[in-house]
Design a protein around this motif. Structure first.
Motif, short mmCIF file in Angstrom:
data_model
loop_
_atom_site.label_atom_id
_atom_site.label_comp_id
_atom_site.label_asym_id
_atom_site.label_seq_id
_atom_site.Cartn_x
_atom_site.Cartn_y
_atom_site.Cartn_z
N GLY A 48 0.84 -1.20 0.00
CA GLY A 48 0.00 0.00 0.00
C GLY A 48 0.88 1.24 0.00
O GLY A 48 1.46 1.59 1.02
N MET A 49 0.98 1.86 -1.14
CA MET A 49 1.88 3.00 -1.31
C MET A 49 1.57 4.13 -0.33
O MET A 49 2.47 4.73 0.24
N SER A 50 0.31 4.40 -0.09
CA SER A 50 -0.06 5.47 0.85
C SER A 50 0.41 5.16 2.26
O SER A 50 0.92 6.05 2.96
N GLN A 51 0.27 3.91 2.67
CA GLN A 51 0.70 3.53 4.02
C GLN A 51 2.22 3.61 4.15
O GLN A 51 2.74 4.06 5.16
N ILE A 52 2.94 3.18 3.12
CA ILE A 52 4.40 3.23 3.16
C ILE A 52 4.87 4.67 3.17
O ILE A 52 5.81 5.03 3.88
N ALA A 53 4.21 5.53 2.40
CA ALA A 53 4.56 6.95 2.42
C ALA A 53 4.38 7.52 3.82
O ALA A 53 5.26 8.21 4.34
N LYS A 54 3.27 7.20 4.43
CA LYS A 54 2.99 7.69 5.78
C LYS A 54 4.02 7.16 6.78
O LYS A 54 4.58 7.92 7.57
N ASP A 55 4.28 5.85 6.73
CA ASP A 55 5.21 5.22 7.67
C ASP A 55 6.65 5.70 7.48
O ASP A 55 7.44 5.68 8.43
N SER A 56 7.00 6.09 6.27
CA SER A 56 8.37 6.53 6.00
C SER A 56 8.55 8.03 6.22
O SER A 56 9.68 8.52 6.22
N GLY A 57 7.44 8.73 6.39
CA GLY A 57 7.53 10.17 6.57
C GLY A 57 7.69 10.93 5.26
O GLY A 57 7.99 12.12 5.26
N LEU A 58 7.45 10.25 4.16
CA LEU A 58 7.54 10.88 2.85
C LEU A 58 6.15 11.14 2.30
O LEU A 58 5.21 10.41 2.64
N GLY A 59 6.02 12.13 1.46
CA GLY A 59 4.76 12.33 0.76
C GLY A 59 4.59 11.22 -0.27
O GLY A 59 5.58 10.66 -0.76
N ARG A 60 3.37 10.91 -0.59
CA ARG A 60 3.12 9.83 -1.55
C ARG A 60 3.79 10.12 -2.90
O ARG A 60 4.42 9.25 -3.50
N GLU A 61 3.64 11.35 -3.37
CA GLU A 61 4.25 11.73 -4.64
C GLU A 61 5.78 11.65 -4.56
O GLU A 61 6.44 11.20 -5.49
N SER A 62 6.33 12.06 -3.42
CA SER A 62 7.79 11.98 -3.22
C SER A 62 8.25 10.53 -3.23
O SER A 62 9.33 10.22 -3.75
N LEU A 63 7.45 9.64 -2.66
CA LEU A 63 7.79 8.22 -2.66
C LEU A 63 7.82 7.68 -4.08
O LEU A 63 8.76 6.98 -4.47
N TYR A 64 6.82 8.01 -4.88
CA TYR A 64 6.80 7.57 -6.28
C TYR A 64 8.03 8.08 -7.01
O TYR A 64 8.67 7.35 -7.77
N LYS A 65 8.39 9.36 -6.80
CA LYS A 65 9.55 9.94 -7.48
C LYS A 65 10.84 9.28 -7.04
O LYS A 65 11.72 9.01 -7.85
N ALA A 66 10.97 9.01 -5.74
CA ALA A 66 12.19 8.40 -5.21
C ALA A 66 12.41 6.99 -5.75
O ALA A 66 13.55 6.56 -5.91
N LEU A 67 11.33 6.28 -6.02
CA LEU A 67 11.43 4.89 -6.47
C LEU A 67 11.30 4.72 -7.98
O LEU A 67 11.27 3.60 -8.48
#
Length: 93
Positions: A48-67
C-alpha cells in the motif's frame, strides 16, 4: 475468440514476508540500482503506497519519485522506505 493478455504485476505475488525478503535479496544480487528501486516500488505497491509513504515520513508523490527508474534517492530515503516496509539490509561474507 481473442484472448486478452495483461501485463504481469509482480506486486500481486508479494503477499508474505518470506517472498518479499527473497525478492529483495535476489534483486540486490543483481547490483543494479534501478532494479532495486523497481523492486522497492513493487513491494511498496503490494503493501500500500499510501501507508508506506505515511510510515516513511515521505509524501506519496515523493515516494513515487524516489522509487522511479533513473531516480537518485538519498541513502537516507532508501533506509526510511526499507524501515517502513519492515525489511533490513544484510551483509554476508
Amino acid at each position: 475468440m481473442k484472448e486478452k493478455i495483461t501485463d504481469f504485476d509482480v506486486s500481486a505475488y508479494l503477499d508474505n514476508e518470506e517472498t518479499i525478503a527473497e525478492y529483495l535479496t535476489v534483486t540486490l544480487e543483481e547490483n543494479d540500482p534501478d532494479l532495486l528501486l523497481a523492486a522497492l516500488s513493487n513491494v511498496a505497491k503490494a503493501r500500500g503506497m499510501s501507508q508506506i509513504a505515511k510510515d516513511s515520513g515521505l509524501g506519496r508523490e515523493s515516494l513515487y519519485k524516489a522509487l522511479a527508474p533513473g531516480a537518485k534517492p538519498r541513502f537516507e530515503t532508501i533506509m526510511k522506505v526499507m524501515h517502513a516496509l519492515g525489511v533490513k539490509l544484510a551483509v554476508h561474507a
